[in-house]
Design a protein around this motif. Structure first.
Motif, mmCIF file in Angstrom:
data_model
loop_
_atom_site.group_PDB
_atom_site.id
_atom_site.type_symbol
_atom_site.label_atom_id
_atom_site.label_comp_id
_atom_site.label_asym_id
_atom_site.label_seq_id
_atom_site.Cartn_x
_atom_site.Cartn_y
_atom_site.Cartn_z
ATOM 1 N N PRO A 35 -36.719 1.354 -41.574
ATOM 2 C CA PRO A 35 -36.524 0.158 -42.413
ATOM 3 C C PRO A 35 -35.458 -0.761 -41.833
ATOM 4 C CG PRO A 35 -35.187 1.920 -43.273
ATOM 5 C CD PRO A 35 -35.812 2.443 -42.001
ATOM 6 N N TRP A 36 -35.295 -1.926 -42.422
ATOM 7 C CA TRP A 36 -34.319 -2.897 -41.924
ATOM 8 C C TRP A 36 -32.948 -2.711 -42.561
ATOM 9 C CZ3 TRP A 36 -32.508 -5.270 -46.166
ATOM 10 C CH2 TRP A 36 -33.343 -5.292 -47.286
ATOM 11 N N LYS A 70 -41.324 2.453 -34.069
ATOM 12 C CA LYS A 70 -41.713 1.144 -34.620
ATOM 13 C C LYS A 70 -40.655 0.737 -35.638
ATOM 14 C CE LYS A 70 -43.747 -0.716 -37.878
ATOM 15 N NZ LYS A 70 -42.856 -1.878 -37.833
ATOM 16 N N PRO A 71 -39.685 -0.069 -35.182
ATOM 17 C CA PRO A 71 -38.636 -0.486 -36.118
ATOM 18 C C PRO A 71 -39.158 -1.542 -37.080
ATOM 19 C CG PRO A 71 -38.327 -1.586 -34.009
ATOM 20 C CD PRO A 71 -39.541 -0.693 -33.849
ATOM 21 N N ALA A 72 -38.397 -1.814 -38.137
ATOM 22 C CA ALA A 72 -38.780 -2.866 -39.083
ATOM 23 C C ALA A 72 -38.844 -4.210 -38.353
ATOM 24 C CB ALA A 72 -37.765 -2.938 -40.214
ATOM 25 N N ALA A 105 -49.146 -3.062 -40.638
ATOM 26 C CA ALA A 105 -50.543 -2.843 -40.991
ATOM 27 C C ALA A 105 -51.384 -2.528 -39.757
ATOM 28 C CB ALA A 105 -51.088 -4.071 -41.703
ATOM 29 N N VAL A 110 -50.492 6.068 -37.320
ATOM 30 C CA VAL A 110 -50.502 7.109 -38.358
ATOM 31 C C VAL A 110 -51.842 7.856 -38.312
ATOM 32 C CG1 VAL A 110 -50.536 7.486 -40.873
ATOM 33 C CG2 VAL A 110 -48.794 5.994 -39.853
ATOM 34 N N PHE A 167 -40.927 8.590 -41.563
ATOM 35 C CA PHE A 167 -40.935 7.254 -42.168
ATOM 36 C C PHE A 167 -39.757 7.089 -43.125
ATOM 37 C CE2 PHE A 167 -41.884 4.859 -46.044
ATOM 38 C CZ PHE A 167 -42.182 3.607 -45.529
ATOM 39 N N GLY A 220 -38.705 3.988 -45.855
ATOM 40 C CA GLY A 220 -39.063 2.669 -46.348
ATOM 41 C C GLY A 220 -39.509 2.750 -47.794
ATOM 42 N N ILE A 228 -45.470 1.937 -49.036
ATOM 43 C CA ILE A 228 -45.910 2.242 -47.666
ATOM 44 C C ILE A 228 -45.816 3.753 -47.414
ATOM 45 C CG2 ILE A 228 -45.562 1.747 -45.203
ATOM 46 C CD1 ILE A 228 -46.426 -0.719 -46.780
ATOM 47 N N ARG A 245 -48.809 5.458 -48.816
ATOM 48 C CA ARG A 245 -49.972 5.083 -47.993
ATOM 49 C C ARG A 245 -50.009 5.953 -46.726
ATOM 50 N NH1 ARG A 245 -52.805 0.141 -46.889
ATOM 51 N NH2 ARG A 245 -53.480 0.042 -44.727
ATOM 52 N N GLY A 299 -38.071 4.984 -51.846
ATOM 53 C CA GLY A 299 -37.176 4.176 -52.670
ATOM 54 C C GLY A 299 -36.390 4.937 -53.724
ATOM 55 N N GLY A 300 -35.656 4.169 -54.516
ATOM 56 C CA GLY A 300 -34.862 4.769 -55.581
ATOM 57 C C GLY A 300 -34.701 3.815 -56.747
ATOM 58 N N SER A 346 -39.019 9.568 -54.515
ATOM 59 C CA SER A 346 -38.052 9.118 -53.509
ATOM 60 C C SER A 346 -38.328 9.748 -52.154
ATOM 61 C CB SER A 346 -36.622 9.407 -53.967
ATOM 62 O OG SER A 346 -36.305 8.612 -55.087
HETATM 63 P P1 NAD Z 1 -41.136 -1.101 -46.007
HETATM 64 O O1 NAD Z 1 -41.867 0.044 -46.600
HETATM 65 O O2 NAD Z 1 -41.623 -2.463 -46.308
HETATM 66 O O3 NAD Z 1 -41.138 -0.972 -44.422
HETATM 67 C C1 NAD Z 1 -40.654 0.185 -43.760
HETATM 68 C C2 NAD Z 1 -41.321 0.272 -42.404
HETATM 69 O O4 NAD Z 1 -42.713 0.514 -42.571
HETATM 70 C C3 NAD Z 1 -41.210 -0.998 -41.567
HETATM 71 O O5 NAD Z 1 -40.959 -0.638 -40.221
HETATM 72 C C4 NAD Z 1 -42.585 -1.616 -41.725
HETATM 73 O O6 NAD Z 1 -42.938 -2.456 -40.655
HETATM 74 C C5 NAD Z 1 -43.447 -0.374 -41.740
HETATM 75 N N1 NAD Z 1 -44.815 -0.535 -42.271
HETATM 76 C C6 NAD Z 1 -45.302 -1.497 -43.103
HETATM 77 N N2 NAD Z 1 -46.604 -1.279 -43.344
HETATM 78 C C7 NAD Z 1 -46.958 -0.161 -42.679
HETATM 79 C C8 NAD Z 1 -48.175 0.577 -42.545
HETATM 80 N N3 NAD Z 1 -49.297 0.223 -43.169
HETATM 81 N N4 NAD Z 1 -48.167 1.683 -41.761
HETATM 82 C C9 NAD Z 1 -47.040 2.084 -41.142
HETATM 83 N N5 NAD Z 1 -45.875 1.427 -41.233
HETATM 84 C C10 NAD Z 1 -45.832 0.313 -41.983
HETATM 85 O O7 NAD Z 1 -39.594 -0.920 -46.411
HETATM 86 P P2 NAD Z 1 -38.371 -1.853 -46.053
HETATM 87 O O8 NAD Z 1 -38.489 -3.104 -46.852
HETATM 88 O O9 NAD Z 1 -38.173 -1.956 -44.591
HETATM 89 O O10 NAD Z 1 -37.144 -0.989 -46.615
HETATM 90 C C11 NAD Z 1 -36.775 -0.987 -47.941
HETATM 91 C C12 NAD Z 1 -37.295 0.247 -48.649
HETATM 92 O O11 NAD Z 1 -36.849 1.407 -47.956
HETATM 93 C C13 NAD Z 1 -36.758 0.397 -50.061
HETATM 94 O O12 NAD Z 1 -37.798 0.854 -50.895
HETATM 95 C C14 NAD Z 1 -35.678 1.469 -49.916
HETATM 96 O O13 NAD Z 1 -35.409 2.174 -51.100
HETATM 97 C C15 NAD Z 1 -36.274 2.338 -48.861
HETATM 98 N N6 NAD Z 1 -35.259 3.133 -48.167
HETATM 99 C C16 NAD Z 1 -35.187 4.467 -48.408
HETATM 100 C C17 NAD Z 1 -34.211 5.236 -47.786
HETATM 101 C C18 NAD Z 1 -34.092 6.709 -48.031
HETATM 102 O O14 NAD Z 1 -33.384 7.366 -47.277
HETATM 103 N N7 NAD Z 1 -34.749 7.259 -49.021
HETATM 104 C C19 NAD Z 1 -33.317 4.616 -46.916
HETATM 105 C C20 NAD Z 1 -33.427 3.248 -46.670
HETATM 106 C C21 NAD Z 1 -34.411 2.511 -47.302
#
Ligand code: NAD
Length: 514
Positions: free
Chosen positions: A179-180, A204-206, A238, A245, A255, A257, A261, A264, A287-288, A489
């Motif tokens: 994630p970013w 694959k970074p954000a 996407a 995946v 992963f 994020g 996602i 999915r 998420g949380g 989460s």
């Molecule tokens: P996001 O799910 O939008 O994106 C995360 C990553 O997934 C990105 O690199 C994105 O490009 C990629 N992605 C998007 N679509 C995809 C697909 N179809 N297949 C594979 N990869 C795909 O999340 P975000 O906006 O970057 O980060 C914020 C979220 O991350 C929040 O929900 C936050 O709570 C969560 N988060 C959780 C933790 C944890 O440790 N639990 C830590 C940090 C962030």
């Protein structure tokens, strides 16, 4: 080997540190706007199609234009990673760990530069960026040492005339999707956990924070990581994400994020595709909707400070951020009033100015989503502070507090991922814990209380992966507070914990008759 100790945070009240950070910002400004290639098998590949990374505090400022992987390039990277696995998986764990230790030393030397890049690319205020970089160093130091502990496997019994061993071996090619919001720490931590355990990686970074990931790749190379071990392939989630995946040669996905996602990926990875000879492993940190509970005999100043700091640090863009507070009715009005006061004192704006407590949110989509939740909040609760946003130059949202919100309201249940906290009242401590548990998530939580019985009750009944007493609910430290949540989460993994690396390996038993 020096025992592991977490990287200290920088004290920016010291003039020399302040000066060093300002210089680091200048260093970063000196290389803004460049083009960056993909890195596959050590080869630099520049593509026409680019992901443009911009400063969320100043949309006009381009941080870099990063090449974008197509499916063909993702396939090429997979072939390289698959081939490299044959050699890397046999490299001694000591060698692999040394790459991490060296990388930690390089980042430590360039610490403020990395943090300043996070200030520019992710909109992180100084102290938050400094903590992100410190955490990246911690992951490198901690996972390197953990690997050395695991290199001879785990002890098992042998009978007379028999010699048994239980060793951990790597899995194969891992797809790391980061994630970013912890653009350096989580990206680096999840990548190096996979590589130090002998796997090869497709990173694959954000899409919003690709430049800092590129800089980290350079550090790994400088630290002696052989070509092809980590392959840097930013691209559309996407397009490239789904492709990798689904790929039959993908052995695991790591992963971090959103829930959307993450679920999915979990579903897609469960399908066995043609040519696939294993069940993929998925580590998903999602998420949380994290709650701070305030008891009636709590230190009320501590309670208000904890809520405000956990809700609005990095503009609430942490999976661990406090987005709900449940306050005992006896002290409700007092705590809400103090939260209001403290929130109204917060400054937000350009994060490259040290005086700003908070910066922007990450992008237009995020800004729009948060503002729409603020509108929902106005229907669901009483607006106490904030409520405004301004996306003319960057994506700025005022720290926002809603009180008197029903525990089942949307802003009490859904992850907003911005500077918004919803507050509700509980009649008793029992009811407060019940409300705290009434979401789909289970990541972090905190209880502010001076009642020992209530601490024990919460320890048992407050169902979150990271529970804190008499402090805020953010800021887990690698090796001290292993991090990861329950329920929606994630997959119950603990980053920065003693059993994290094993998730990237499989146990092999050998038994020799003597
Ligand atoms: P996001 O799910 O939008 O994106 C995360 C990553 O997934 C990105 O690199 C994105 O490009 C990629 N992605 C998007 N679509 C995809 C697909 N179809 N297949 C594979 N990869 C795909 O999340 P975000 O906006 O970057 O980060 C914020 C979220 O991350 C929040 O929900 C936050 O709570 C969560 N988060 C959780 C933790 C944890 O440790 N639990 C830590 C940090 C962030």
């Amino acid at each position: 080997m020096i025992p592991y100790k977490h990287e200290p945070f920088t004290d920016f009240t010291q003039a020399e540190n302040k000066k060093a950070y300002e210089e680091a910002l200048k260093t970063v400004e000196g290389y803004l706007g460049q083009d960056y290639p993909l890195i596959i098998g050590g080869e630099r590949i520049m593509t026409e199609d680019k992901l443009v990374s911009t400063n969320p505090a100043n949309k006009e400022e381009v941080i870099g234009r990063v090449s974008k992987a197509s499916r063909d390039l993702a396939e090429k990277a997979m072939n390289v990673a698959d081939e490299t696995f044959k050699t890397w998986s046999k490299v001694k764990p000591e060698f692999r760990a040394d790459v991490l230790f060296k990388a930690a030393a390089i980042i430590r030397r360039r610490k403020h530069e990395f943090s300043a890049l996070l200030t520019k690319e992710a909109g992180k205020p100084w102290n938050e960026a400094d903590a992100d970089t410190a955490e990246a160093i911690d992951f490198l130091e901690y996972y390197g040492r953990q690997m050395l502990k695991l290199k001879d496997g785990m002890p098992v019994e042998s009978r007379p005339g028999e010699f048994n061993r239980f060793d951990y071996i790597p899995l194969g090619v891992g797809v790391v999707i980061s994630p970013w919001n912890f653009a350096l720490a989580i990206m680096a931590g999840t990548t190096v956990a996979a590589l130090v355990t002998g796997n090869t990686v497709l990173l694959k970074p954000a899409s919003t924070t690709t430049v800092v990931a590129y800089k980290f790749m350079e550090v790994l190379e400088e630290a002696g990581m052989p070509a092809g071990v980590v392959n840097y392939i930013p691209g559309s989630g996407a397009e490239v994400g789904d492709y990798l995946v689904d790929h039959p040669r993908t052995r695991f996905v790591s992963f971090t994020g959103s829930r959307e996602i993450g679920t999915r990926i979990y579903e897609r990875a469960a399908k066995v595709n043609e040519g696939q000879i294993w069940l993929k492993r998925v580590i998903a940190e999602m998420g949380g909707k994290d709650t701070i509970v305030v008891d009636n005999n709590a230190d009320l100043e501590l309670a208000a400070q904890s809520i405000v700091k956990s809700a609005f640090g990095f503009s609430g863009q942490k999976c661990s951020a406090c987005s709900r507070a449940v306050i005992h009715e006896d002290v409700y009005d007092q705590v809400v009033a103090r939260v209001e006061e403290l929130t109204k004192e917060l400054t937000y704006g350009d994060p490259s100015k040290q005086s700003n407590f908070a910066g922007p949110v990450i992008d237009q989509a995020s800004f729009d989503k948060i503002m729409s939740y603020i509108e929902i909040g106005k229907e669901e609760g009483r607006l106490v502070a904030g409520g405004e946003g301004d996306d003319s130059k960057g994506f700025f949202v005022a720290p926002t507090v809603f009180a008197d919100v029903d525990p089942k309201a949307r802003i009490m249940q859904e992850e907003i991922f911005g500077p918004v906290v919803a507050i509700t009242k509980a009649k008793s401590f029992d009811e407060a814990i019940e409300i705290a548990n009434n979401t789909d998530y289970g990541l972090t939580g905190a209880v502010i209380t001076n009642n020992r019985e209530h601490i024990e009750q919460a320890r048992q009944d407050f169902h979150v992966g990271n529970l804190y007493f008499n402090r805020g609910c953010t800021g887990a430290i690698v090796g001290y507070q292993p991090f990861g949540g329950f329920n929606m989460s994630g997959t119950d993994s603990k980053a920065g914990g003693p059993d994290y690396l094993q998730l990237h390996m499989q146990g092999k038993t050998t038994s020799e008759t003597l």
